[in-house]
Design a protein around this motif. Structure first.
Motif, PDB file in Angstrom:
ATOM      1  N   GLN A  94     131.254  49.351 -43.033  1.00  0.00           N
ATOM      2  CA  GLN A  94     129.951  49.157 -42.397  1.00  0.00           C
ATOM      3  C   GLN A  94     129.091  50.382 -42.671  1.00  0.00           C
ATOM      4  OE1 GLN A  94     130.685  48.575 -38.226  1.00  0.00           O
ATOM      5  NE2 GLN A  94     131.588  50.575 -37.937  1.00  0.00           N
ATOM      6  N   ILE A  95     127.817  50.143 -42.688  1.00  0.00           N
ATOM      7  CA  ILE A  95     126.872  51.223 -42.973  1.00  0.00           C
ATOM      8  C   ILE A  95     126.791  52.152 -41.766  1.00  0.00           C
ATOM      9  CG2 ILE A  95     124.464  51.734 -43.533  1.00  0.00           C
ATOM     10  CD1 ILE A  95     126.156  50.428 -45.814  1.00  0.00           C
ATOM     11  N   PHE A  96     126.775  53.430 -42.034  1.00  0.00           N
ATOM     12  CA  PHE A  96     126.733  54.449 -40.988  1.00  0.00           C
ATOM     13  C   PHE A  96     125.276  54.811 -40.685  1.00  0.00           C
ATOM     14  CE2 PHE A  96     127.308  56.030 -45.201  1.00  0.00           C
ATOM     15  CZ  PHE A  96     126.383  57.047 -45.338  1.00  0.00           C
ATOM     16  N   PRO A  97     125.018  55.307 -39.498  1.00  0.00           N
ATOM     17  CA  PRO A  97     123.627  55.575 -39.106  1.00  0.00           C
ATOM     18  C   PRO A  97     123.042  56.842 -39.738  1.00  0.00           C
ATOM     19  CG  PRO A  97     125.115  56.080 -37.287  1.00  0.00           C
ATOM     20  CD  PRO A  97     125.954  55.507 -38.388  1.00  0.00           C
ATOM     21  N   VAL A  98     122.007  56.661 -40.531  1.00  0.00           N
ATOM     22  CA  VAL A  98     121.180  57.748 -41.057  1.00  0.00           C
ATOM     23  C   VAL A  98     119.754  57.202 -41.057  1.00  0.00           C
ATOM     24  CG1 VAL A  98     120.679  59.289 -42.978  1.00  0.00           C
ATOM     25  CG2 VAL A  98     123.036  58.622 -42.538  1.00  0.00           C
ATOM     26  N   PRO A  99     119.055  57.318 -39.954  1.00  0.00           N
ATOM     27  CA  PRO A  99     117.733  56.692 -39.860  1.00  0.00           C
ATOM     28  C   PRO A  99     116.682  57.370 -40.740  1.00  0.00           C
ATOM     29  CG  PRO A  99     118.213  57.975 -37.892  1.00  0.00           C
ATOM     30  CD  PRO A  99     119.443  58.015 -38.748  1.00  0.00           C
ATOM     31  N   PHE A 100     115.720  56.576 -41.156  1.00  0.00           N
ATOM     32  CA  PHE A 100     114.488  57.014 -41.836  1.00  0.00           C
ATOM     33  C   PHE A 100     114.655  57.446 -43.292  1.00  0.00           C
ATOM     34  CE2 PHE A 100     114.025  58.370 -37.291  1.00  0.00           C
ATOM     35  CZ  PHE A 100     113.244  57.289 -36.894  1.00  0.00           C
ATOM     36  N   LEU A 101     115.883  57.621 -43.770  1.00  0.00           N
ATOM     37  CA  LEU A 101     116.069  58.079 -45.142  1.00  0.00           C
ATOM     38  C   LEU A 101     116.488  56.925 -46.038  1.00  0.00           C
ATOM     39  CD1 LEU A 101     117.940  61.445 -44.500  1.00  0.00           C
ATOM     40  CD2 LEU A 101     115.514  61.104 -44.980  1.00  0.00           C
ATOM     41  N   LYS A 102     116.100  57.015 -47.334  1.00  0.00           N
ATOM     42  CA  LYS A 102     116.477  56.002 -48.306  1.00  0.00           C
ATOM     43  C   LYS A 102     117.336  56.635 -49.394  1.00  0.00           C
ATOM     44  CE  LYS A 102     112.764  52.662 -47.855  1.00  0.00           C
ATOM     45  NZ  LYS A 102     111.938  51.729 -48.633  1.00  0.00           N
ATOM     46  N   PHE A 103     118.372  55.904 -49.779  1.00  0.00           N
ATOM     47  CA  PHE A 103     119.304  56.362 -50.807  1.00  0.00           C
ATOM     48  C   PHE A 103     119.668  55.188 -51.707  1.00  0.00           C
ATOM     49  CE2 PHE A 103     120.219  58.954 -47.026  1.00  0.00           C
ATOM     50  CZ  PHE A 103     120.052  60.234 -47.545  1.00  0.00           C
ATOM     51  N   PRO A 104     120.202  55.468 -52.896  1.00  0.00           N
ATOM     52  CA  PRO A 104     120.761  54.374 -53.709  1.00  0.00           C
ATOM     53  C   PRO A 104     121.899  53.703 -52.939  1.00  0.00           C
ATOM     54  CG  PRO A 104     120.562  56.392 -54.997  1.00  0.00           C
ATOM     55  CD  PRO A 104     120.287  56.759 -53.570  1.00  0.00           C
ATOM     56  N   ILE A 105     122.140  52.435 -53.222  1.00  0.00           N
ATOM     57  CA  ILE A 105     123.157  51.696 -52.463  1.00  0.00           C
ATOM     58  C   ILE A 105     124.546  52.306 -52.637  1.00  0.00           C
ATOM     59  CG2 ILE A 105     123.693  49.945 -54.213  1.00  0.00           C
ATOM     60  CD1 ILE A 105     123.353  49.415 -50.392  1.00  0.00           C
ATOM     61  N   LYS A 106     124.816  52.912 -53.786  1.00  0.00           N
ATOM     62  CA  LYS A 106     126.136  53.532 -53.987  1.00  0.00           C
ATOM     63  C   LYS A 106     126.392  54.633 -52.966  1.00  0.00           C
ATOM     64  CE  LYS A 106     127.115  52.530 -58.772  1.00  0.00           C
ATOM     65  NZ  LYS A 106     127.522  53.033 -60.063  1.00  0.00           N
ATOM     66  N   PHE A 107     125.354  55.385 -52.600  1.00  0.00           N
ATOM     67  CA  PHE A 107     125.505  56.418 -51.573  1.00  0.00           C
ATOM     68  C   PHE A 107     126.001  55.786 -50.273  1.00  0.00           C
ATOM     69  CE2 PHE A 107     123.687  58.294 -47.751  1.00  0.00           C
ATOM     70  CZ  PHE A 107     124.168  59.598 -47.810  1.00  0.00           C
ATOM     71  N   TRP A 108     125.360  54.702 -49.875  1.00  0.00           N
ATOM     72  CA  TRP A 108     125.731  54.025 -48.627  1.00  0.00           C
ATOM     73  C   TRP A 108     127.153  53.459 -48.712  1.00  0.00           C
ATOM     74  CZ3 TRP A 108     122.829  54.903 -44.541  1.00  0.00           C
ATOM     75  CH2 TRP A 108     121.463  55.150 -44.697  1.00  0.00           C
ATOM     76  N   LEU A 109     127.468  52.816 -49.825  1.00  0.00           N
ATOM     77  CA  LEU A 109     128.769  52.164 -49.949  1.00  0.00           C
ATOM     78  C   LEU A 109     129.908  53.173 -50.022  1.00  0.00           C
ATOM     79  CD1 LEU A 109     127.862  49.286 -52.435  1.00  0.00           C
ATOM     80  CD2 LEU A 109     127.935  49.220 -49.928  1.00  0.00           C
ATOM     81  N   TYR A 110     129.752  54.201 -50.853  1.00  0.00           N
ATOM     82  CA  TYR A 110     130.809  55.219 -50.947  1.00  0.00           C
ATOM     83  C   TYR A 110     130.917  56.011 -49.652  1.00  0.00           C
ATOM     84  CZ  TYR A 110     131.085  54.289 -55.962  1.00  0.00           C
ATOM     85  OH  TYR A 110     131.236  53.691 -57.183  1.00  0.00           O
ATOM     86  N   GLY A 111     129.776  56.334 -49.071  1.00  0.00           N
ATOM     87  CA  GLY A 111     129.793  57.049 -47.795  1.00  0.00           C
ATOM     88  C   GLY A 111     130.475  56.247 -46.705  1.00  0.00           C
ATOM     89  N   ALA A 112     130.171  54.953 -46.646  1.00  0.00           N
ATOM     90  CA  ALA A 112     130.793  54.078 -45.642  1.00  0.00           C
ATOM     91  C   ALA A 112     132.309  54.046 -45.836  1.00  0.00           C
ATOM     92  CB  ALA A 112     130.205  52.673 -45.737  1.00  0.00           C
TER      93      ALA A 112
END
Length: 192
Positions: A94-112
């Protein structure tokens, strides 16, 4: 004493889902991407993976997620029986909370995935230790079926397949082919 025939297990990762990864995503958009990823169709299959026992396959194990079921049908056709089982579903994220910022989807997926592995992003999700136990259970199920049928095929997911392969190796299975973990990657394991 009669020698057992060599048994084969084929682990196949699903085809690429038909969902765009381009651009930058905020937290809400990244969460929506994950939802879309789990329900979307797959890209059209241009070539089937080589080296599979097509003539011997009458049933294929797969996860319950659409991308795995669609991939199994695209590879083996509608004549085979699909055995969809949640034990073969991908490990959760699941995606973790980082409000207001935009990143490539890989950042979100690997970070999650990393945060989930560390136990820092698993609220309301199956924890990592339970997911590993599920992968061991999946490996045992495939091995038991291979004892009966000689050849078994699973169409599932990259992370799940990695841990199933690991569990099978601990059970004495040997990897004789590994095409990588990319879409439509095939791993073949054997045991005498």
């Amino acid at each position: 004493m009669k020698e057992l025939a060599t048994r084969h297990i084929f682990l196949i990762r699903h085809q690429r889902p038909n969902v765009s990864k381009s651009g930058f995503f905020n937290q809400q958009q990244a969460s929506q991407f994950l939802k879309n990823y789990d329900i979307c169709t797959i890209e059209q299959l241009v070539n089937k993976p080589a080296g599979l026992p097509y003539e011997h396959v009458t049933q294929v194990f797969c996860s319950t997620l659409p991308r795995a079921k669609q991939t199994a049908q695209a590879i083996f056709g509608n004549e085979v029986s699909l055995i969809a089982d949640p034990v073969f579903n991908e490990f959760p994220r699941q995606i973790f909370p980082v409000p207001f910022l935009k990143f490539p989807i890989k950042f979100w997926l690997y970070g999650a995935r990393v945060l989930w592995l560390l136990g820092l992003n698993n609220q309301d999700l199956e924890p990592f230790h339970q997911a590993r136990q599920r992968a061991r259970k999946a490996a045992q199920k495939l091995a038991q079926q291979a004892d009966k049928d000689g050849k078994v095929v699973l169409v599932a997911h990259g992370f799940l397949n990695f841990f199933v392969r690991r569990a099978l190796r601990k059970m004495g299975w040997q990897v004789v082919r590994q095409d990588g973990s990319g879409f439509l990657g095939v791993t073949e394991l054997v045991k005498k």
